[in-house]
Design a protein around this motif. Structure first.
Motif, PDB file in Angstrom:
ATOM      1  N   SER A   5      -9.725   7.246  -5.418  1.00 52.99           N
ATOM      2  CA  SER A   5     -10.212   7.551  -4.008  1.00 52.99           C
ATOM      3  C   SER A   5      -9.379   6.321  -2.847  1.00 52.99           C
ATOM      4  O   SER A   5      -8.712   6.341  -2.340  1.00 52.99           O
ATOM      5  CB  SER A   5     -11.154   7.679  -4.027  1.00 52.99           C
ATOM      6  OG  SER A   5     -11.540   9.410  -2.988  1.00 52.99           O
ATOM      7  N   VAL A   6      -9.931   5.464  -3.705  1.00 53.18           N
ATOM      8  CA  VAL A   6      -9.471   4.320  -2.638  1.00 53.18           C
ATOM      9  C   VAL A   6      -8.095   4.002  -3.083  1.00 53.18           C
ATOM     10  O   VAL A   6      -7.463   3.015  -2.086  1.00 53.18           O
ATOM     11  CB  VAL A   6     -10.089   2.914  -3.173  1.00 53.18           C
ATOM     12  CG1 VAL A   6      -9.740   2.279  -4.600  1.00 53.18           C
ATOM     13  CG2 VAL A   6     -10.183   1.552  -2.144  1.00 53.18           C
ATOM     14  N   LEU A   7      -7.530   4.112  -4.426  1.00 54.73           N
ATOM     15  CA  LEU A   7      -6.210   3.989  -4.098  1.00 54.73           C
ATOM     16  C   LEU A   7      -5.139   4.388  -3.262  1.00 54.73           C
ATOM     17  O   LEU A   7      -4.327   3.900  -2.668  1.00 54.73           O
ATOM     18  CB  LEU A   7      -5.411   4.268  -5.076  1.00 54.73           C
ATOM     19  CG  LEU A   7      -6.558   3.192  -7.047  1.00 54.73           C
ATOM     20  CD1 LEU A   7      -5.455   3.894  -7.465  1.00 54.73           C
ATOM     21  CD2 LEU A   7      -6.554   2.133  -6.621  1.00 54.73           C
ATOM     22  N   ALA A   8      -5.770   6.041  -2.947  1.00 63.10           N
ATOM     23  CA  ALA A   8      -5.293   6.922  -1.787  1.00 63.10           C
ATOM     24  C   ALA A   8      -5.120   6.218  -0.616  1.00 63.10           C
ATOM     25  O   ALA A   8      -4.375   6.549   0.043  1.00 63.10           O
ATOM     26  CB  ALA A   8      -5.906   8.143  -2.425  1.00 63.10           C
ATOM     27  N   VAL A   9      -6.250   6.070  -0.752  1.00 60.22           N
ATOM     28  CA  VAL A   9      -6.830   5.591   0.386  1.00 60.22           C
ATOM     29  C   VAL A   9      -5.462   4.183   0.596  1.00 60.22           C
ATOM     30  O   VAL A   9      -5.240   3.925   1.598  1.00 60.22           O
ATOM     31  CB  VAL A   9      -7.801   4.808   1.259  1.00 60.22           C
ATOM     32  CG1 VAL A   9      -8.463   4.369   2.361  1.00 60.22           C
ATOM     33  CG2 VAL A   9      -9.424   6.301   1.211  1.00 60.22           C
ATOM     34  N   LEU A  10      -5.306   3.221   0.103  1.00 59.16           N
ATOM     35  CA  LEU A  10      -4.575   2.051   0.246  1.00 59.16           C
ATOM     36  C   LEU A  10      -3.466   2.517   0.503  1.00 59.16           C
ATOM     37  O   LEU A  10      -2.368   1.777   0.877  1.00 59.16           O
ATOM     38  CB  LEU A  10      -4.797   1.467  -0.743  1.00 59.16           C
ATOM     39  CG  LEU A  10      -3.606   0.289  -1.766  1.00 59.16           C
ATOM     40  CD1 LEU A  10      -4.009  -1.405  -0.347  1.00 59.16           C
ATOM     41  CD2 LEU A  10      -4.393  -0.241  -3.401  1.00 59.16           C
ATOM     42  N   GLU A  11      -2.671   3.262  -0.107  1.00 65.68           N
ATOM     43  CA  GLU A  11      -1.616   4.361  -0.238  1.00 65.68           C
ATOM     44  C   GLU A  11      -1.468   4.527   1.185  1.00 65.68           C
ATOM     45  O   GLU A  11      -0.205   4.014   2.266  1.00 65.68           O
ATOM     46  CB  GLU A  11      -1.352   5.313  -1.069  1.00 65.68           C
ATOM     47  CG  GLU A  11       0.456   5.783  -0.530  1.00 65.68           C
ATOM     48  CD  GLU A  11       0.096   7.471  -1.444  1.00 65.68           C
ATOM     49  OE1 GLU A  11      -0.836   8.353  -1.390  1.00 65.68           O
ATOM     50  OE2 GLU A  11       1.301   7.616  -2.195  1.00 65.68           O
ATOM     51  N   ASP A  12      -2.509   4.982   1.771  1.00 64.90           N
ATOM     52  CA  ASP A  12      -2.163   5.592   3.297  1.00 64.90           C
ATOM     53  C   ASP A  12      -1.789   4.141   4.221  1.00 64.90           C
ATOM     54  O   ASP A  12      -1.867   4.630   5.562  1.00 64.90           O
ATOM     55  CB  ASP A  12      -3.380   6.207   3.761  1.00 64.90           C
ATOM     56  CG  ASP A  12      -3.672   7.151   5.315  1.00 64.90           C
ATOM     57  OD1 ASP A  12      -1.807   7.667   5.222  1.00 64.90           O
ATOM     58  OD2 ASP A  12      -4.227   7.403   5.396  1.00 64.90           O
ATOM     59  N   TYR A  13      -2.925   3.053   3.996  1.00 60.63           N
ATOM     60  CA  TYR A  13      -2.515   2.017   5.019  1.00 60.63           C
ATOM     61  C   TYR A  13      -1.473   1.209   4.214  1.00 60.63           C
ATOM     62  O   TYR A  13      -0.929   0.890   5.508  1.00 60.63           O
ATOM     63  CB  TYR A  13      -3.637   1.207   3.962  1.00 60.63           C
ATOM     64  CG  TYR A  13      -5.586   0.662   5.063  1.00 60.63           C
ATOM     65  CD1 TYR A  13      -4.957   0.144   5.807  1.00 60.63           C
ATOM     66  CD2 TYR A  13      -5.700   1.830   4.032  1.00 60.63           C
ATOM     67  CE1 TYR A  13      -5.995  -0.038   6.634  1.00 60.63           C
ATOM     68  CE2 TYR A  13      -6.852   1.925   5.427  1.00 60.63           C
ATOM     69  CZ  TYR A  13      -7.260   1.573   6.204  1.00 60.63           C
ATOM     70  OH  TYR A  13      -8.251   1.461   6.653  1.00 60.63           O
ATOM     71  N   LEU A  14      -0.774   1.285   2.623  1.00 62.20           N
ATOM     72  CA  LEU A  14       0.347   0.953   3.083  1.00 62.20           C
ATOM     73  C   LEU A  14       1.255   1.709   3.837  1.00 62.20           C
ATOM     74  O   LEU A  14       2.724   0.521   4.347  1.00 62.20           O
ATOM     75  CB  LEU A  14       0.843   0.717   1.308  1.00 62.20           C
ATOM     76  CG  LEU A  14       0.277  -0.344   0.739  1.00 62.20           C
ATOM     77  CD1 LEU A  14       0.454   0.388  -1.054  1.00 62.20           C
ATOM     78  CD2 LEU A  14       0.669  -1.439   0.483  1.00 62.20           C
ATOM     79  N   LYS A  15       1.446   2.735   3.556  1.00 59.14           N
ATOM     80  CA  LYS A  15       2.667   3.678   4.436  1.00 59.14           C
ATOM     81  C   LYS A  15       2.359   3.814   5.806  1.00 59.14           C
ATOM     82  O   LYS A  15       3.266   4.306   6.898  1.00 59.14           O
ATOM     83  CB  LYS A  15       2.757   4.418   3.982  1.00 59.14           C
ATOM     84  CG  LYS A  15       2.877   5.311   2.616  1.00 59.14           C
ATOM     85  CD  LYS A  15       2.762   6.674   2.469  1.00 59.14           C
ATOM     86  CE  LYS A  15       4.254   6.346   0.690  1.00 59.14           C
ATOM     87  NZ  LYS A  15       4.284   8.124  -0.624  1.00 59.14           N
ATOM     88  N   VAL A  16       0.736   4.007   6.452  1.00 56.95           N
ATOM     89  CA  VAL A  16       0.807   4.325   7.972  1.00 56.95           C
ATOM     90  C   VAL A  16       0.369   2.832   8.986  1.00 56.95           C
ATOM     91  O   VAL A  16       0.634   3.709   9.998  1.00 56.95           O
ATOM     92  CB  VAL A  16      -0.110   5.253   7.603  1.00 56.95           C
ATOM     93  CG1 VAL A  16      -0.525   5.871   9.594  1.00 56.95           C
ATOM     94  CG2 VAL A  16       0.356   6.566   7.015  1.00 56.95           C
ATOM     95  N   HIS A  17      -0.416   2.100   8.029  1.00 58.58           N
ATOM     96  CA  HIS A  17      -1.427   1.221   8.486  1.00 58.58           C
ATOM     97  C   HIS A  17      -0.881   0.256   7.766  1.00 58.58           C
ATOM     98  O   HIS A  17      -1.917  -1.001   8.117  1.00 58.58           O
ATOM     99  CB  HIS A  17      -3.051   2.264   8.854  1.00 58.58           C
ATOM    100  CG  HIS A  17      -3.191   3.331   9.390  1.00 58.58           C
ATOM    101  ND1 HIS A  17      -3.145   4.030  10.660  1.00 58.58           N
ATOM    102  CD2 HIS A  17      -3.887   4.140   8.457  1.00 58.58           C
ATOM    103  CE1 HIS A  17      -3.640   4.904  10.069  1.00 58.58           C
ATOM    104  NE2 HIS A  17      -3.759   5.469   9.187  1.00 58.58           N
ATOM    105  N   PRO A  18       0.163  -0.642   7.596  1.00 60.49           N
ATOM    106  CA  PRO A  18       0.104  -1.767   7.371  1.00 60.49           C
ATOM    107  C   PRO A  18      -0.631  -3.170   8.563  1.00 60.49           C
ATOM    108  O   PRO A  18      -1.053  -2.936   9.778  1.00 60.49           O
ATOM    109  CB  PRO A  18       1.933  -1.815   7.204  1.00 60.49           C
ATOM    110  CG  PRO A  18       2.105  -0.898   8.331  1.00 60.49           C
ATOM    111  CD  PRO A  18       1.079   0.250   8.105  1.00 60.49           C
ATOM    112  N   GLY A  19      -1.506  -4.300   7.475  1.00 59.60           N
ATOM    113  CA  GLY A  19      -1.765  -5.112   8.593  1.00 59.60           C
ATOM    114  C   GLY A  19      -0.584  -5.985   8.801  1.00 59.60           C
ATOM    115  O   GLY A  19       0.525  -5.647   8.939  1.00 59.60           O
TER     116      GLY A  19
END
Lengths: 353, 90
Positions: free
Chosen positions: A315-329
């Motif tokens: 799960s946390v890896l799927a959320v990380l994927e979302d951050y990398l693709k859609v919400h990068p810092g």
């Protein structure tokens, strides 16, 4: 060292929560005093859809641990391969570039392990180092990133690969209508995620792409063995899930985060985003409350929970994927990636974009 | 306080084994330490008491005792309206 990429993979069968609820209610209602409890629990655990390895009508035939575990091995290898290929493609590297594989799962067992079976399918080096991990449960996504990062810290010219495959539908227990099992069957979904961690001297890291892993922190909570886990029974894995999970989170998370940040000369004000394991509504609410976060601070975690359920370690890896693709810092900003799981324990990863 | 509010508060008080006078319409479930499982058990009692059916997905939005009372009133009114509607011709 940097997180180079994440790849996820889901089984082909996807159902809405009410459809899964009706399927399990049909199987179990003759054993339940109040069958509406199942549908009502399912409707209120923050999950709209989940993927399953098999069509729902196939599950009743999986009535022994041997059958479910053999199904797990085959499906875990197939799904793991898909996740790995996606992660490697995103990082633009090949299997032979990988120096170490960390494989985490808590929904099945095998020897040789799934990572070994994948080395027979993909052209990894015969010298690749393997570390299969069983039993960390939901915390293994964050802990796997930490251990893979430890590896490339020691070998900065190498890449490490983390693979998490969790096929939670294969742990459904026909003879357990406890609240814990009903919640578990309502919450957990099937999926896989792979992460490539690039050592600081790799070609990928030299391109300054992907968030840097600055530090990690494991924290063990003594004498909490019955908060979460499995009891191993003749039919497989029987869930241990205490109603105290949100309380344990609330009591510990803030102290863990503040101590970790202080040791890295940071405070909570320095953290722009929290990439948290989608444990469930109560766990996410406890995380928000503990850290005093605004309601939308964990929106990607809530979204993942709604769309695919709790994938345990993945799960946390799927959320990380979302951050990398859609919400990068923004460059220079900090994030904390975190998960908690059986022991009970937490794993925190400090990232800088 | 109307009958629906009184009866709803009695059900919640019994479920949590606390006096009714400690529960008010603006009392939150958090204050009463009511978790999601308590909510589900209370929903079964409320359904039986008022002969209504609460949609499975409705419980997540309930935060206060007043939310329960308002929800029950809506369902009771909807049931009464459905009962007084002219029968459909076949």
């Amino acid at each position: 060292m940097r997180i180079a990429s994440v790849g996820t993979a889901y089984p082909p069968h996807r159902y809405s929560q009410p459809v899964i609820a009706e399927a399990l209610r049909g199987r179990w209602e003759h054993k339940m005093e109040e069958p509406r409890l199942l549908t009502r629990l399912f409707a209120n655990c923050g999950v709209d859809f989940r993927h399953t390895v098999f069509p729902l009508e196939n599950y009743p035939a999986l009535d022994t641990f041997e059958k479910t575990n053999n199904a797990w091995i085959k499906a875990a290898v197939d799904l793991g391969q898909q996740a790995i290929c996606r992660a490697l493609d995103h990082a633009e590297i090949s299997p032979e570039d990988i120096g170490a594989i960390f494989f985490a799962s808590v929904t099945g067992i095998s020897s040789p392990t799934v990572d070994a079976r994948l080395i027979n399918r993909l052209p990894f080096s015969v010298n690749v180092k393997r570390t299969p991990i069983f039993g960390l449960g939901c915390v293994a996504g964050a802990a796997g990133i930490s251990r893979a990062s430890d590896y490339v810290r020691a070998f900065p010219d190498q890449y490490a690969l983390l693979l998490s495959v969790e096929l939670c539908s294969l742990t459904w227990q026909d003879d357990d209508q406890s609240i814990a099992n009903l919640i578990s069957c309502g919450l957990f979904g099937d999926g896989a995620a792979a992460v490539v961690i690039a050592g600081s001297e790799t070609p990928f890291a030299k391109r300054n792409k992907g968030p840097r892993v600055l530090a990690t922190r494991s924290t063990f909570y003594r004498n909490t063995e019955r908060v979460m886990g499995w009891d191993i029974v003749n039919t497989g894995f029987r869930i241990v899930l205490s109603p105290d999970v949100p309380k344990v989170v609330e009591e510990n998370l803030l102290g863990n985060v503040e101590g970790f940040l202080a040791d890295n000369n940071l405070t909570r004000d320095d953290i722009s985003t929290y990439i948290f394991h989608s444990g469930g509504p109560k766990v996410l609410e406890a995380m928000q409350k503990s850290l005093g976060l605004p309601a939308d601070a964990l929106a990607p975690s809530w979204k993942s929970l709604r769309e695919v359920g709790n994938l345990s370690a993945a799960s946390v890896l799927a959320v990380l994927e979302d951050y990398l693709k859609v919400h990068p810092g923004k460059p220079g900003t900090y994030s904390i990636l975190a998960a908690m799981g059986p022991a009970f324990c937490s794993e925190l990863v400090l990232l800088q974009w | 306080m109307d009958d629906i509010a009184k009866r709803s508060i009695e059900i919640i008080a019994k479920a949590k084994n606390i006096p009714t006078d400690t529960i008010h319409l603006d009392t939150t479930f958090e204050e009463l330490n009511i978790d999601s499982l308590d909510k589900i058990n209370i929903s079964f009692e409320v359904e039986e008491a008022f002969s209504i059916e609460i949609p499975d997905e409705a419980l997540g939005s309930l935060k206060t005792v007043g939310d329960v009372v308002n929800g029950v009133k809506q369902l009771v009114e909807a049931k009464a309206a459905a009962g007084s509607a002219p029968a459909a011709t076949s």
